[in-house]
Design a protein around this motif. Structure first.
Motif, PDB file in Angstrom:
ATOM      1  N   GLY A 185       0.791  -1.219   0.000  1.00  0.00           N
ATOM      2  CA  GLY A 185       0.000   0.000   0.000  1.00  0.00           C
ATOM      3  C   GLY A 185       0.823   1.269   0.000  1.00  0.00           C
ATOM      4  O   GLY A 185       0.614   2.160  -0.820  1.00  0.00           O
ATOM      5  N   MET A 186       1.789   1.390   0.898  1.00  0.00           N
ATOM      6  CA  MET A 186       2.488   2.655   1.079  1.00  0.00           C
ATOM      7  C   MET A 186       3.340   3.047  -0.119  1.00  0.00           C
ATOM      8  O   MET A 186       3.495   4.230  -0.431  1.00  0.00           O
ATOM      9  CB  MET A 186       3.347   2.602   2.350  1.00  0.00           C
ATOM     10  CG  MET A 186       4.108   3.882   2.624  1.00  0.00           C
ATOM     11  SD  MET A 186       4.989   3.849   4.192  1.00  0.00           S
ATOM     12  CE  MET A 186       3.643   4.096   5.345  1.00  0.00           C
ATOM     13  N   THR A 187       3.885   2.074  -0.822  1.00  0.00           N
ATOM     14  CA  THR A 187       4.863   2.373  -1.876  1.00  0.00           C
ATOM     15  C   THR A 187       4.266   2.408  -3.276  1.00  0.00           C
ATOM     16  O   THR A 187       5.010   2.437  -4.262  1.00  0.00           O
ATOM     17  CB  THR A 187       6.013   1.355  -1.832  1.00  0.00           C
ATOM     18  OG1 THR A 187       5.480   0.029  -1.897  1.00  0.00           O
ATOM     19  CG2 THR A 187       6.820   1.510  -0.557  1.00  0.00           C
ATOM     20  N   GLY A 188       2.934   2.375  -3.394  1.00  0.00           N
ATOM     21  CA  GLY A 188       2.348   2.605  -4.704  1.00  0.00           C
ATOM     22  C   GLY A 188       1.447   1.517  -5.246  1.00  0.00           C
ATOM     23  O   GLY A 188       0.965   1.637  -6.375  1.00  0.00           O
ATOM     24  N   GLY A 189       1.221   0.454  -4.516  1.00  0.00           N
ATOM     25  CA  GLY A 189       0.270  -0.550  -4.954  1.00  0.00           C
ATOM     26  C   GLY A 189       0.848  -1.676  -5.784  1.00  0.00           C
ATOM     27  O   GLY A 189       0.171  -2.236  -6.646  1.00  0.00           O
ATOM     28  N   GLN A 190       2.101  -2.047  -5.518  1.00  0.00           N
ATOM     29  CA  GLN A 190       2.690  -3.174  -6.235  1.00  0.00           C
ATOM     30  C   GLN A 190       2.071  -4.491  -5.769  1.00  0.00           C
ATOM     31  O   GLN A 190       1.554  -4.591  -4.663  1.00  0.00           O
ATOM     32  CB  GLN A 190       4.215  -3.221  -5.991  1.00  0.00           C
ATOM     33  CG  GLN A 190       4.969  -1.989  -6.388  1.00  0.00           C
ATOM     34  CD  GLN A 190       5.185  -1.034  -5.235  1.00  0.00           C
ATOM     35  OE1 GLN A 190       4.304  -0.888  -4.380  1.00  0.00           O
ATOM     36  NE2 GLN A 190       6.346  -0.394  -5.194  1.00  0.00           N
ATOM     37  N   ALA A 191       2.148  -5.493  -6.633  1.00  0.00           N
ATOM     38  CA  ALA A 191       1.695  -6.834  -6.251  1.00  0.00           C
ATOM     39  C   ALA A 191       2.575  -7.359  -5.125  1.00  0.00           C
ATOM     40  O   ALA A 191       3.783  -7.131  -5.101  1.00  0.00           O
ATOM     41  CB  ALA A 191       1.746  -7.772  -7.450  1.00  0.00           C
ATOM     42  N   SER A 192       1.958  -8.074  -4.197  1.00  0.00           N
ATOM     43  CA  SER A 192       2.696  -8.634  -3.073  1.00  0.00           C
ATOM     44  C   SER A 192       2.592 -10.153  -3.107  1.00  0.00           C
ATOM     45  O   SER A 192       2.003 -10.732  -4.024  1.00  0.00           O
ATOM     46  CB  SER A 192       2.140  -8.100  -1.746  1.00  0.00           C
ATOM     47  OG  SER A 192       0.938  -8.763  -1.393  1.00  0.00           O
ATOM     48  N   SER A 193       3.123 -10.792  -2.086  1.00  0.00           N
ATOM     49  CA  SER A 193       3.091 -12.263  -2.026  1.00  0.00           C
ATOM     50  C   SER A 193       1.701 -12.794  -1.698  1.00  0.00           C
ATOM     51  O   SER A 193       1.498 -14.008  -1.681  1.00  0.00           O
ATOM     52  CB  SER A 193       4.096 -12.762  -0.981  1.00  0.00           C
ATOM     53  OG  SER A 193       3.808 -12.207   0.283  1.00  0.00           O
TER      54      SER A 193
END
Length: 297
Positions: free
Chosen positions: A137-145
């Motif tokens: 969330g904080m860093t721009g909405g990248q896909a996570s695990s």
């Protein structure tokens, strides 16, 4: 408002004693569920009756990682992915502390995944609360695990395609003694799960599925935070005791909630002292040493 006046006198919000008001307003977006989890956490602490001077909270980097800075407890806001090893150090240096890790899915399960796995395997006596909003969330909405297929993210504009972690299954298979999952719609159940996890001796884990309206909801055209709550209400299925192999998260599918694991096994410190007592014999002094015992050793 922090205080309301009625005919009976001023009523103080029961959460306020647990918050650093001087650090408000918080950074969380409208509709974010992290604040709801903090409310549950405060109520769980109240019901637990713990001496807050013996409670420490540790978090890493990310939106949920800011909880440690807002909580009016002894707290440590540490580096990305390293909340669990810092918490382990706290617990082993002072085993009387109740140590709680409070962070997000990106921090705990991606860069911090190795620490999570081994803390559960060792059965470190800490509680881990993971607010899972299914992306960074904080860093721009990248896909996570934990991003389910085929949800869109900034690093997956055509949809995620990697197999996501099922966090209850991961925690269970690595040896956690308490595993539960709820959503931010289930505030009473979340409070109860936090209370039980904090009281449990050993590695306890609570996952809370939470909306990110600014990034996950918007990018996937799922509406706002209220619509996320409606989804959680309509598609959550409570299956206490469910096999954790069957509780994976899918894109807008059913969310299996409940308490999945509640078992007993020796903590790391119990196993450490037990092994050394067996190997060394009567001359071994179990850790932690009390009073003057063990000085000069």
């Amino acid at each position: 408002m922090s205080e309301q006046t009625t005919q009976e006198g001023p009523h103080v919000n029961p959460v306020l004693p647990y918050l650093r008001e001087d650090r408000m307003p918080h950074i969380w977006c409208p509709g974010c569920g992290i604040g709801t989890t903090v409310n549950c956490f405060a109520r769980a602490l109240t019901e637990s009756g713990l001496d807050l001077d013996n409670v420490a909270i540790v978090s890493g980097i990310g939106c949920t990682g800011r909880v440690a800075g807002y909580a009016k407890l002894d707290s440590f806001h540490t580096t990305h992915g390293r909340a669990i090893p810092f918490a382990t150090g706290l617990k082993l240096s002072n085993p009387d502390l109740k140590v709680i890790v409070y962070s997000g899915d990106g921090d705990l399960m991606a860069i911090g995944g190795n620490h999570f796995i081994h803390a559960a395997r060792r059965n470190m006596d800490i509680t881990v609360i993971c607010v899972n909003n299914l992306l960074y969330g904080m860093t721009g909405g990248q896909a996570s695990s934990t991003t389910p297929e085929p949800a869109k993210a900034t690093t997956a504009p055509y949809g995620a395609f990697e197999n996501p972690f099922s966090l209850p299954f991961l925690a269970d298979s690595c040896g956690a003694v308490y595993v539960a999952r709820w959503t931010t719609y289930h505030v009473r159940q979340t409070t109860k799960a936090m209370k039980e996890a904090i009281a449990k001796k050993g590695f306890s884990f609570v996952e809370i599925i939470s909306p990110c309206p600014t990034l996950y909801q918007r990018r996937n055209k799922l509406g706002d935070g209220l619509q996320a709550m409606q989804y959680y209400r309509d598609r959550s299925v409570v299956k206490t005791g469910a096999d954790t192999r069957d509780v994976g998260i899918t894109f807008q599918g059913d969310i299996i909630c409940g308490k999945f694991v509640d078992r007993e096994r020796p903590t790391w410190l119990d196993a450490y002292n037990g092994r050394n007592t067996t190997a060394i014999g009567a001359t071994y002094r179990p850790y932690p040493w009390r009073g003057n015992e063990g000085q000069g050793a």
